[in-house]
Scaffold this motif. Structure first.
Motif, short mmCIF file in Angstrom:
data_model
loop_
_atom_site.label_atom_id
_atom_site.label_comp_id
_atom_site.label_asym_id
_atom_site.label_seq_id
_atom_site.Cartn_x
_atom_site.Cartn_y
_atom_site.Cartn_z
N LEU A 44 0.84 -1.20 0.00
CA LEU A 44 0.00 0.00 0.00
C LEU A 44 0.87 1.25 0.00
CD1 LEU A 44 -2.03 -2.20 0.76
CD2 LEU A 44 -3.18 -0.53 2.19
N GLN A 45 1.99 1.15 0.72
CA GLN A 45 2.89 2.29 0.71
C GLN A 45 3.56 2.44 -0.65
OE1 GLN A 45 5.80 2.44 3.86
NE2 GLN A 45 7.05 3.73 2.53
N THR A 65 0.97 3.94 -3.04
CA THR A 65 0.68 5.37 -2.86
C THR A 65 1.87 6.21 -3.29
OG1 THR A 65 1.31 5.20 -0.51
CG2 THR A 65 -1.02 5.02 -1.02
N THR A 66 3.09 5.70 -3.08
CA THR A 66 4.26 6.45 -3.51
C THR A 66 4.31 6.52 -5.04
OG1 THR A 66 5.40 5.69 -1.53
CG2 THR A 66 6.77 6.60 -3.27
N LEU A 117 1.72 6.35 -7.04
CA LEU A 117 0.61 7.20 -7.50
C LEU A 117 0.94 8.68 -7.27
CD1 LEU A 117 -2.45 5.18 -6.13
CD2 LEU A 117 -1.70 5.35 -8.50
N ALA A 118 1.54 8.96 -6.12
CA ALA A 118 1.86 10.36 -5.83
C ALA A 118 2.85 10.90 -6.86
CB ALA A 118 2.43 10.48 -4.43
#
Lengths: 481, 481
Positions: free
Chosen positions: B229-230, B233-234, B236-237
């Motif tokens: 998940l991390q 999200t990294t 995607l960011a």
């Protein structure tokens, strides 16, 4: 250790058969605390335990109602001047899902070779039953107990003990004790006991980002309205730096650096990187530079995103700018950190970083401070000696990266340390299909418990009070462990 | 415009009553293409349409099976030398969820004031029915049709037209035409028609990040194993920079800069920032610097995360390092961009940025190139004149930020441009509760369609072929529109 030669307590084969039958009965209750339809089974299990405790000769047996599942209490006190031990256990169990993955009936209590199978057999019914059986042996032999004993059996551990804190607060006098004993951790392996002297704390929280009041068409608005999912992922990504460290300012500041001696001990007796990777079934580790993987999980704090949710999650494509998204965060806190302070730091960080087009709200769900108990405390020495007696070898000292909130509650409301005397195995499938209790360890556990109760009875209450009065001070000495 | 004075086509009040009753019958079919149990209703609607088309005097009527819902076809040809118009519509509708939010029966066809309520009343049953009724009037009056007409009614538009591409490819000869006509867009407002000359393209894809083969305990492994998940999200960011621009290298390179004249026109007739914000019900805009909000949604590409999913999403707390997480991505592509090329760029970017501890996989779900048709084309001029006749005022020219995949399919497989002659209202609740058709526009639409069919009949087929042969070339002239 001189105590390894103490005699084993004998019992008849008939008593052992009766004990096993009782344990199978106890495991037979489907006391799943999360299942909405299982309240009846949970209560039945609590009533069975209350009857059983009365049968052992314990007194003051009560089944306390709570807003959730009941708490069972019993005691055998009346020895003024002798110390008091509070034995905690939980009789609720995890769900059996995925039920199809079980190869045995989850509530059948099937015995095959050295294993007694069943949901909750190890976590935690079989483990706390060890101590009830030790008490039974002491009481049945007409012995006066060597110390005052109080029993607290909870029915909501697997759902985060939502009512336990209030119960302990409201019953401080009833529960007053010198130490607590909790058997819900693991041995290092079947023959090698382990005494856990440290737990990480926990801050669990849910972060929600909201944008437009309703979903928008991504064709019509995509590129002109800030998407809450993008804002959320950007916020989440900013919680770590590129080296795997938590990027929240001040986060690491209060963390106590471990002494060289403790690090050397953990490196020698704790799992090596290769073992941890094998257990996780991944090829490569990750995380804060400068520490072994085991150190990262027990000495250092960490942050896991445990859930992500937002927008369209079905099959196929939906053309939307979603209205909201949320993430679940689980901080594990190291010695020196305070979950409330970390929450503040996180809130401040989010305030600074949330773009003005969206709103971020944080809902804290669990605060549990980290916990350490000095292995040098008399009660810990007694536990180590008891393990050595019961298992024939002294325990390894270990830290755990997990959190057991009840330990903090007992420290906070009763001011006492908890001895984490586990009898589970690392691979006994707690929370998974085909959970089992390793029976040889159950019997060894009873010997361990008997020795421990007797040894505690030799400690004076005042000496215990002294040692429990400041675990923090004592903790600083632990590096020699 | 000289044509505004052309006579309206008259019909009897009885014909209007009959037409309204038919429309209510058509809206009465719960032809929800997504609903697994609705296949019968979808097929019944297709059969009803086939009967209706036969009744109008159309020929070659067929209900084609597909792997999904049927496609209805009809034609009236036989005018060699005259051009051919392919009228596309879709008879499937969105689900009615949230059903409780409807204040009228979703399939009752209730008429109240100027509105005919029902799921699909505007999207798209009421809109394509306009053209069937125009044809009926022409055929009933014994007129020879002014041009060859083919009708293609799809039952899977709301699920992304999974079988339409293959159908068109397989029936190229049957569907051969000079232009296509599609009524599934909006007027600017009830009295102000709008002719859409540009659509953004689309690339939809699902990005999945996997880490450990199974969930891990976040206490035991948190901080030592990279959390998918991390990692997600990294990743995607990193898809946007801090200015709101898409950060994928090369992404903007092929985007055609709009001419100053077109930008001036869009600023004058398109929605102002304030209006767009009002419609989105947000206080602040966002996105690529240097453009108005409307320009960001129609002239510039964008990327929306439309869904996020991973780990534990229930109530409360679960202590896990999840095994996988995924995100749905929706790119809107501007003129010059190719969805397959963007997919390649994204894959290269992800390859470079995915940390070695996890695996990222991308599954593309939709590729639709952007679409532009020159307003100067004869067929577009005819459409503008028809609107002016039907509504009493010339249409505003507009671009849409959305994507209509069928338009690209028709361009790709038949080599023809599509006229987007919408009769919906921006606020007629398409896809929402209480969807309705604005009846005055339905009747004006019939006049518009009649005028359009007659005017197209005056164009020679060869002139049309010329103009449709290269929309790209023609497009470059559009800035004068």
């Amino acid at each position: 250790m001189k105590t390894a030669s103490a005699p084993f307590t004998h019992y008849s084969p008939a008593w052992a058969r009766k004990t096993l039958a009782e344990l199978r009965e106890l495991v037979g209750f489907a006391s799943i605390s999360t299942a909405p339809g299982a309240a009846g089974a949970v209560r039945a299990c609590a009533e069975w335990l209350a009857r059983h405790l009365r049968g052992l000769g314990l007194e003051g047996v009560r089944v306390f109602r709570t807003p959730g599942h009941p708490i069972v209490y019993a005691e055998k006190t009346g020895l003024p001047g002798r110390p008091t031990l509070l034995i905690y256990g939980h009789y609720d169990v995890q769900p059996v899902e995925p039920a199809a993955a079980w190869t045995v009936p989850p509530f059948g209590g099937l015995v095959r070779g050295p294993r007694l199978y069943g949901r909750g057999a190890s976590d935690d019914k079989g483990q706390f039953f060890v101590h009830l059986k030790a008490l039974e042996l002491l009481l049945a032999q007409g012995e006066t107990l060597p110390l005052n004993v109080k029993i607290l059996l909870e029915g909501e551990e697997e759902i985060g003990s939502p009512n336990l804190g209030a119960f302990i607060r409201a019953h401080r006098r009833l529960l007053r004790a010198d130490w607590a004993l909790l058997s819900d951790t693991n041995l290092l392996s079947a023959g090698q006991p382990a005494l856990t002297y440290g737990l990480r704390g926990s801050l669990a929280a849910e972060l929600t980002v909201t944008g437009p009041p309703a979903e928008l068409h991504s064709g019509v608005f995509g590129g002109a309205v800030l998407n809450p999912l993008q804002a959320l992922t950007t916020l989440l990504a900013a919680l770590h730096d590129e080296h795997g460290r938590v990027a929240i300012p001040g986060f690491y500041e209060p963390v106590q650096p471990a002494a060289a001696a403790e690090r050397a001990y953990l490196r020698r007796y704790g799992p090596a990187d290769a073992q941890l990777l094998r257990e996780a079934r991944v090829a490569r580790g990750w995380g804060e530079p400068g520490y072994t993987l085991y150190e990262r999980t027990v000495l250092r704090p960490s942050l896991s995103i445990t859930g992500l949710s937002g927008g369209f999650q079905g099959e196929g494509v939906q053309s939307i700018v979603p209205a909201r998204a949320s993430a679940k965060l689980s901080f594990r806190l190291a010695e020196g950190q305070d979950p409330y302070r970390v929450e503040e730091q996180l809130r401040a960080y989010l305030r600074r970083r949330t773009p003005p087009q969206v709103r971020a709200t944080l809902r804290a769900q669990l605060h549990a401070p980290p916990y350490t108990v000095a292995p040098a405390l008399p009660v810990m020495r007694a536990a180590a000696q008891a393990y050595a007696h019961g298992f024939g070898r002294p325990p390894v000292l270990q830290r755990s990266g997990g959190t057991i909130p009840v330990v903090s509650l007992l420290e906070q409301h009763l001011g006492i340390p908890t001895v984490l005397m586990g009898f589970g195995l690392p691979d006994d499938h707690k929370h998974g299909p085909d959970e089992f209790l390793h029976l040889p360890n159950f019997w060894r556990g009873i010997q361990t418990s008997l020795f421990f109760l007797r040894r505690l009875g030799q400690l004076t209450s005042s000496s215990c009070r002294l040692c429990s009065s400041s675990t923090a001070t004592a903790t600083r000495a632990r590096a020699t462990a």
